[in-house]
Write an enzyme that holds these catalytic residues in place. Structure first.
Site, PDB file in Angstrom:
ATOM      1  N   TYR A   1     -45.093-106.964-126.096  1.00 51.45           N
ATOM      2  CA  TYR A   1     -45.257-105.510-126.178  1.00 51.45           C
ATOM      3  C   TYR A   1     -45.899-105.140-127.520  1.00 51.45           C
ATOM      4  O   TYR A   1     -46.860-104.359-127.587  1.00 51.45           O
ATOM      5  CB  TYR A   1     -43.906-104.817-126.024  1.00 51.45           C
ATOM      6  CG  TYR A   1     -44.001-103.303-126.037  1.00 51.45           C
ATOM      7  CD1 TYR A   1     -44.412-102.614-124.901  1.00 51.45           C
ATOM      8  CD2 TYR A   1     -43.678-102.576-127.184  1.00 51.45           C
ATOM      9  CE1 TYR A   1     -44.499-101.230-124.908  1.00 51.45           C
ATOM     10  CE2 TYR A   1     -43.770-101.192-127.194  1.00 51.45           C
ATOM     11  CZ  TYR A   1     -44.173-100.523-126.057  1.00 51.45           C
ATOM     12  OH  TYR A   1     -44.272 -99.148-126.071  1.00 51.45           O
TER      13      TYR A   1
ATOM     14  N   LYS B   1     -49.579-103.409-128.184  1.00 46.57           N
ATOM     15  CA  LYS B   1     -49.725-102.131-128.879  1.00 46.57           C
ATOM     16  C   LYS B   1     -50.488-102.283-130.200  1.00 46.57           C
ATOM     17  O   LYS B   1     -51.178-101.354-130.621  1.00 46.57           O
ATOM     18  CB  LYS B   1     -48.347-101.498-129.109  1.00 46.57           C
ATOM     19  CG  LYS B   1     -47.673-101.034-127.818  1.00 46.57           C
ATOM     20  CD  LYS B   1     -48.527-100.005-127.072  1.00 46.57           C
ATOM     21  CE  LYS B   1     -47.841 -99.472-125.836  1.00 46.57           C
ATOM     22  NZ  LYS B   1     -48.658 -98.460-125.111  1.00 46.57           N
TER      23      LYS B   1
END
Length: 378
Positions: A211, A215
């Site tokens: 994740y 990002k």
């Protein structure tokens, strides 16, 4: 900040830092055709409701057809806005995104697309990347990288299509950071790409390796685009929400965050709405955090003032990140590259000829081996 330094940002049409206390008019989105990926829930659904109520033409895409169709029906009734649509869209599938954009352009009242929100995203519900395993269980397990597929590859697909459609938006104009506020209603046609990052774009989150990687990639995409997208008159902005009370926070995440303040989704919506409505804003990254009270010290530093605070305290939830990158970091790297290029020129043709001879000798030496490897693989 000197004008000579800021001229770099001026050339990229970057707007000045945002003043959160400066009001904006949500009605500036009226008449804009806005596409939102992942629009059936979470941030996307909240953006959809807000902008539809303000009179925008909004098309949402999502893999959840039932939720998507249901929210469009409900918001049409609530707002009496019939320029609202749902189209199935799997952001990890290129053709699905192509179909989403093509159909959305057909549904647009003016035949163009004013803004795109690359919102679709997922979290790591059961992180498996880099977990220790047993050596006697056979081959190492393949990691599940769906998070990368949705949060980064999907965003890259969306961005690629955005940069194809936005410059072709009929009647639109390049962003003008110096536009008079009173003239904001005069040109509703826009060219805006809004990326949705996260605090994980700026800071690692334990057990959320993929994740965070995805990002960080979105942040890198933003920083690259804001230096170049202006050539097509496209403005690019990013929001990086702190932990917000939505379904994307895993049960483990909620346990870790127990007792901590969470950001409010209405503040995320307001930040995104400011960027969406105000076509003067370009190249800005807004961090949305919990509402906290801060006070400025005599040295000019901001500090937490406690829940009660004092008369001089200010409540904030919006912060700017990467504010001076374009003037400082990017210019710094450009200067380094400039020095390297100058050194390259000083080396002259003799150094170039030597390097070319060395490269040709390596090709002669390794050519047969490379050809043999290629034949075995094909």
């Amino acid at each position: 900040m000197s004008s000579s330094i800021y001229s770099v940002a001026d050339k990229a049409r970057q707007s000045r830092p945002i003043d959160p206390s400066e009001p904006f008019d949500i009605s500036w989105v009226k008449g804009k055709t806005i596409l939102i990926t992942g629009g059936a829930s979470g941030f996307g659904a909240s953006f959809f409701r807000q902008w539809a109520a303000a009179g925008a033409n909004v098309v949402i895409g999502d893999v959840d057809d039932n939720k998507g169709e249901s929210i469009v029906r409900a918001v049409r009734i609530a707002t009496d806005n019939h320029n609202l649509h749902f189209i199935h869209c799997d952001v990890t599938n290129w053709q699905s995104q192509v179909n989403f954009f093509k159909e959305a352009a057909k549904l647009s009242p003016h035949g163009g697309i004013d803004a795109i929100v690359a919102n679709a995203g997922v979290a790591e519900l059961n992180p498996t990347f880099n977990k220790p395993g047993q050596l006697d269980v056979g081959d190492p397990p393949k990691p599940d990288i769906r998070v990368i597929d949705v949060n980064l590859v999907g965003v890259l697909y969306t961005t690629h299509l955005a940069l194809f459609y936005l410059p072709r938006n009929p009647g639109s104009q390049p962003p003008d950071p110096n536009k008079n506020q009173r003239k904001m209603h005069e040109s509703p046609r826009d060219r805006h790409l809004l990326l949705i990052g996260s605090m994980a774009s700026l800071y690692p989150i334990p057990q959320q390796t993929l994740y965070g990687t995805s990002k960080h990639g979105v942040l890198g995409l933003f920083r690259s685009l804001r230096s170049t997208a202006f050539t097509n008159g496209v403005r690019v902005n990013l929001i990086c929400p702190y932990f917000v009370d939505t379904a994307i926070i895993t049960p483990l995440g909620r346990a870790v965050l127990a007792g901590a303040s969470l950001a409010k989704i209405e503040d995320v919506v307001e930040a995104a709405s400011r960027l969406m409505a105000d076509s003067r804003i370009n190249g800005r990254n807004l961090v949305v955090g919990p509402r906290i009270k801060i006070v400025q010290t005599e040295e000019g530093e901001w500090q937490y003032s406690g829940q009660e605070g004092n008369e001089k305290s200010t409540e904030v939830s919006l912060w700017e990140a990467n504010t001076d990158d374009l003037e400082n970091t990017d210019v710094f790297m450009r200067r380094i590259v400039g020095i390297m290029n100058a050194a390259h020129e000083m080396n002259g043709w003799i150094k170039w000829a030597k390097d070319m001879v060395r490269a040709l000798l390596l090709m002669v030496k390794e050519g047969p081996m490379i050809t043999s490897i290629w034949r075995r693989q094909n």
